[in-house]
Design a protein around this motif. Structure first.
Motif, short mmCIF file in Angstrom:
data_model
loop_
_atom_site.label_atom_id
_atom_site.label_comp_id
_atom_site.label_asym_id
_atom_site.label_seq_id
_atom_site.Cartn_x
_atom_site.Cartn_y
_atom_site.Cartn_z
N ALA A 362 0.81 -1.22 0.00
CA ALA A 362 0.00 0.00 0.00
C ALA A 362 0.85 1.28 0.00
O ALA A 362 0.30 2.36 -0.12
CB ALA A 362 -0.90 0.02 1.22
N VAL A 363 2.15 1.16 0.14
CA VAL A 363 3.05 2.27 0.43
C VAL A 363 2.73 2.79 1.83
O VAL A 363 3.44 2.51 2.78
CB VAL A 363 3.03 3.40 -0.61
CG1 VAL A 363 4.12 4.44 -0.29
CG2 VAL A 363 3.22 2.86 -2.02
N VAL A 364 1.65 3.54 1.97
CA VAL A 364 1.21 3.91 3.31
C VAL A 364 -0.27 3.58 3.46
O VAL A 364 -1.02 3.60 2.49
CB VAL A 364 1.44 5.41 3.63
CG1 VAL A 364 2.93 5.73 3.57
CG2 VAL A 364 0.65 6.30 2.71
N SER A 365 -0.68 3.30 4.67
CA SER A 365 -2.05 2.90 4.95
C SER A 365 -2.51 3.61 6.21
O SER A 365 -2.13 3.25 7.32
CB SER A 365 -2.09 1.37 5.15
OG SER A 365 -3.41 0.94 5.37
N PRO A 366 -3.32 4.67 6.08
CA PRO A 366 -3.73 5.45 7.25
C PRO A 366 -4.59 4.63 8.21
O PRO A 366 -5.34 3.76 7.79
CB PRO A 366 -4.53 6.61 6.65
CG PRO A 366 -4.16 6.63 5.20
CD PRO A 366 -3.85 5.22 4.82
N ALA A 391 0.87 11.06 5.87
CA ALA A 391 0.66 9.85 5.08
C ALA A 391 0.52 10.21 3.59
O ALA A 391 1.14 9.61 2.72
CB ALA A 391 -0.59 9.10 5.56
N GLN A 392 -0.31 11.22 3.34
CA GLN A 392 -0.52 11.64 1.94
C GLN A 392 0.79 12.10 1.32
O GLN A 392 1.13 11.73 0.19
CB GLN A 392 -1.55 12.77 1.90
CG GLN A 392 -1.88 13.26 0.49
CD GLN A 392 -2.63 12.21 -0.31
OE1 GLN A 392 -3.72 11.78 0.09
NE2 GLN A 392 -2.06 11.76 -1.43
N GLN A 393 1.54 12.90 2.07
CA GLN A 393 2.81 13.42 1.57
C GLN A 393 3.79 12.29 1.29
O GLN A 393 4.47 12.27 0.26
CB GLN A 393 3.40 14.39 2.61
CG GLN A 393 4.68 15.04 2.19
CD GLN A 393 4.50 15.98 1.02
OE1 GLN A 393 4.07 17.12 1.19
NE2 GLN A 393 4.81 15.51 -0.17
N MET A 394 3.89 11.33 2.20
CA MET A 394 4.82 10.21 2.02
C MET A 394 4.45 9.40 0.79
O MET A 394 5.30 8.99 0.01
CB MET A 394 4.80 9.31 3.27
CG MET A 394 5.59 9.87 4.42
SD MET A 394 7.37 9.98 4.02
CE MET A 394 7.91 11.04 5.36
N LYS A 395 3.16 9.12 0.65
CA LYS A 395 2.72 8.36 -0.53
C LYS A 395 3.11 9.11 -1.80
O LYS A 395 3.65 8.52 -2.75
CB LYS A 395 1.21 8.15 -0.47
CG LYS A 395 0.65 7.33 -1.62
CD LYS A 395 -0.84 7.07 -1.43
CE LYS A 395 -1.37 5.99 -2.34
NZ LYS A 395 -1.48 6.37 -3.74
#
Lengths: 415, 415
Positions: A362-366, A391-395
């Motif tokens: 998922a790359v990142v998963s909030p 999370a949004q920025q990292m993705k």
């Protein structure tokens, strides 16, 4: 927890497992297999993995591509696979790309009995120019070597396997959708193939790579998940193998996952010890963004590599990007033990900014909420939002590198 | 160790794993598989394991028997195997005895990736009348069901599988040598066979049994072994799966075993925690015979079933026989936590009588010495003897039952 300090893990990694093989079993005590280390074992008589020797057998009945939107993770595979046999007597055999096909194994094969198996998860991406890219393959290769050595399976030359994976990806290039968010999931796998029931280091192994085209983890945008903080079952232990990507770490986690699901949670958040330290999610590492109770300074924290969590490639990437790009904005970035109580306190005080998982899929998963001791710890997301700004920025940052929008040494062009 | 008490393991065993299956993955969040429990799943629509449906395909090219003295544990197998497929949608399929043959499995099969595998070890014996006997098969069946359920694989009717194993043993009866000490080692094995990479409960499985004729563990009489007390690596922990016979418990123990071997020891003695409690040997449970420091009364002690040791069938048999036959002779029989320090103190005081392992392969395995913190703890054996009196007595008692010299409910006549 004084016992943590007494674990000389270096001892384990110092053994060259490719240099081990069963010695003769003496007639008077064949009960006990004894093993000796042959210094010559890894020498010239044992062949190294050699990408130049690759043989390719093309699939004469190529399969039809599924419409990208119908792809389900790990359900369909490409036309080909990579396979390389290893024997203790000869070392690495000729690498072969063949049509995707079943493995035919004796029912006594040690992978079925003693879990001689480890794997990796990585992806190939198609960029805007049509180039194929891998993301930090060196990290996956290094981890697979560590996993393999830990269970007495052979190690291999990382660059050679990366090159061979590149060849597989090129041959099955048509399976990589061009759409953003899509990719080709790659599953390097190593299994022990010795056909005897004695418990000892396998005298033979098979390293293979299969590939599955996958869609975006969140096809319609982020969807925050809920976690159940879990202490009645324990995923990993100091001195154990929770930091290796072994099959052994997965099957025991399914039942707790089903229990969490029965109470409405997506995954387990594995706590450790009386202190209830946050470790990881089983398929992801976990990051907590919160404000310092005294200074109000924002901190991005994740569990340290103490042997009980997987050494995630995405975890490492998030940490590196945070240190490069968030620290200048005033953030503290920490690898430290975080107690579940500390997270709950931050939530109660309004200092909990956001929590997210980090992993290849998922790359990142909030994370929206964590169930813990009969209460719900809400993780900072407003009801109408599915992801926090970090999370949004990292993705965005990581995907820009993965898809080649930002040129970066982490992204390796295959072709 | 307060955390030990908080582990409601009953929660795990209360789930009926055969009643679980993946629910549909919603389009908006296909990232997270969700699972629901279908009460109907274990109902009439799902077939129970039915021994009466057995089909038999005889091997048309029977193999030649090896001379008994050339048998090596788990190296050669009989002409046939038993195999039964299970699917979440249908339950148990028709049991089949077929020629011993390779398994053909998709490389994505979950047993290769997530260690969905568990097994048993048991033996069939030929008695003086030529009858075939199993030793406490009900214990192996119960344990296999517990192991399987713990990793979300299906459970089965124990009596049905015992009957089917009996059929396999009868068909391959000629492989059981008549000589005392020889037997047919049986390896019931359950593997997950779902062909997808998502981490979840397998929707299909294969239960199979293979059989290997084996010689006596000690062909020329007992040979006492040495153990290395191990704390830098940890085999099992509270809340983990060390009490189940899962593949996952074995591969991680090989490297420490090789290290111990490199220092001249046969096996690891797994210690646990700061207290350095004696747990087990990885392939055997451990018994310590020592005199009480105050009363001088002899005690036979072994680690309790706290979730960190395998629930050995031989362990249980030794305990039962000791309670029945040693207690009247003035012994105390204990299932309790024993610290390594306590054993070393007993050795120093001359109170350590003997130590032996207990397992299916060797029945009992006497221990001469234990390496611990740079010293050698000698375990009570005179230099010119390879077994203490309790180990010898236990072997004699148990083998008399296994081979039918003593009629006992533990020994089940197959034919």
């Amino acid at each position: 927890m004084a016992m943590l300090q007494r674990t000389p893990r270096a001892l384990l990694s110092s053994l060259r497992t490719t240099a081990l093989r069963p010695a003769a079993i003496s007639a008077s005590s064949r009960c006990w297999r004894t093993y000796s280390i042959h210094a010559s074992h890894a020498s010239s008589q044992h062949k190294a993995l050699d990408a130049a020797q690759l043989t390719i057998q093309k699939n004469s009945t190529p399969s039809e591509l599924l419409p990208p939107k119908e792809l389900i993770f790990g359900h369909t595979f490409t036309d080909h696979m990579l396979a390389i046999e290893w024997t203790a007597s000869e070392g690495w055999h000729t690498p072969r790309i063949t049509p995707y096909q079943n493995l035919s194994l004796d029912p006594a094969t040690c992978v079925f009995h003693y879990a001689f198996e480890c794997f990796e998860g990585m992806k190939a991406y198609k960029d805007r120019k049509g180039q194929i890219r891998l993301f930090r393959p060196d990290k996956n290769m290094a981890r697979l070597n560590k996993s393999s050595a830990r269970i007495a399976l052979p190690t291999f030359d990382s660059e050679a396997l990366t090159k061979l994976i590149g060849e597989l990806v090129k041959i099955d290039e048509r399976f990589i959708p061009s759409e953003r968010g899509y990719s080709l999931y790659l599953r390097p796998t190593m299994i022990g193939t010795q056909r005897t029931l004695g418990v000892g280091p396998p005298g033979s192994a098979l390293l293979y790579v299969i590939a599955s085209p996958v869609g975006p983890y969140y096809p319609t945008g982020f969807k925050a998940v809920s976690l159940e903080a879990t202490d009645y079952a324990v995923r990993a232990w100091p001195g154990g193998v929770g930091d290796k990507k072994l099959g052994a770490n997965y099957a025991p986690c399914i039942l707790p996952q089903l229990e969490a699901a029965s109470r409405g949670y997506h995954q387990n958040l594995w706590l450790f010890g009386e202190e209830e330290y946050i470790t990881e999610v089983g398929t992801m590492n976990l990051f907590v963004a919160m404000k310092d109770p005294k200074t109000g300074k924002p901190e991005l924290a994740t569990a340290p590599l103490d042997g009980t969590i997987l050494e995630g490639v995405t975890r490492d990437s998030v940490l590196a990007l945070a240190r490069e790009r968030l620290v200048p904005q005033g953030w503290t970035v920490s690898e430290r033990k975080v107690r579940m109580q500390e997270v709950a306190d931050a939530a109660d005080d309004g200092r909990l900014l956001e929590i997210f998982g980090a992993g290849t899929a998922a790359v990142v998963s909030p994370v929206r909420r964590i169930g813990w001791k009969g209460r719900q710890v809400t993780c900072g997301l407003p009801d109408d939002r599915e992801a926090g700004p970090v999370a949004q920025q990292m993705k965005d940052w990581i995907e820009a590198i993965q898809y080649g929008d930002e040129e970066h040494p982490w992204s390796v062009v295959v072709r």
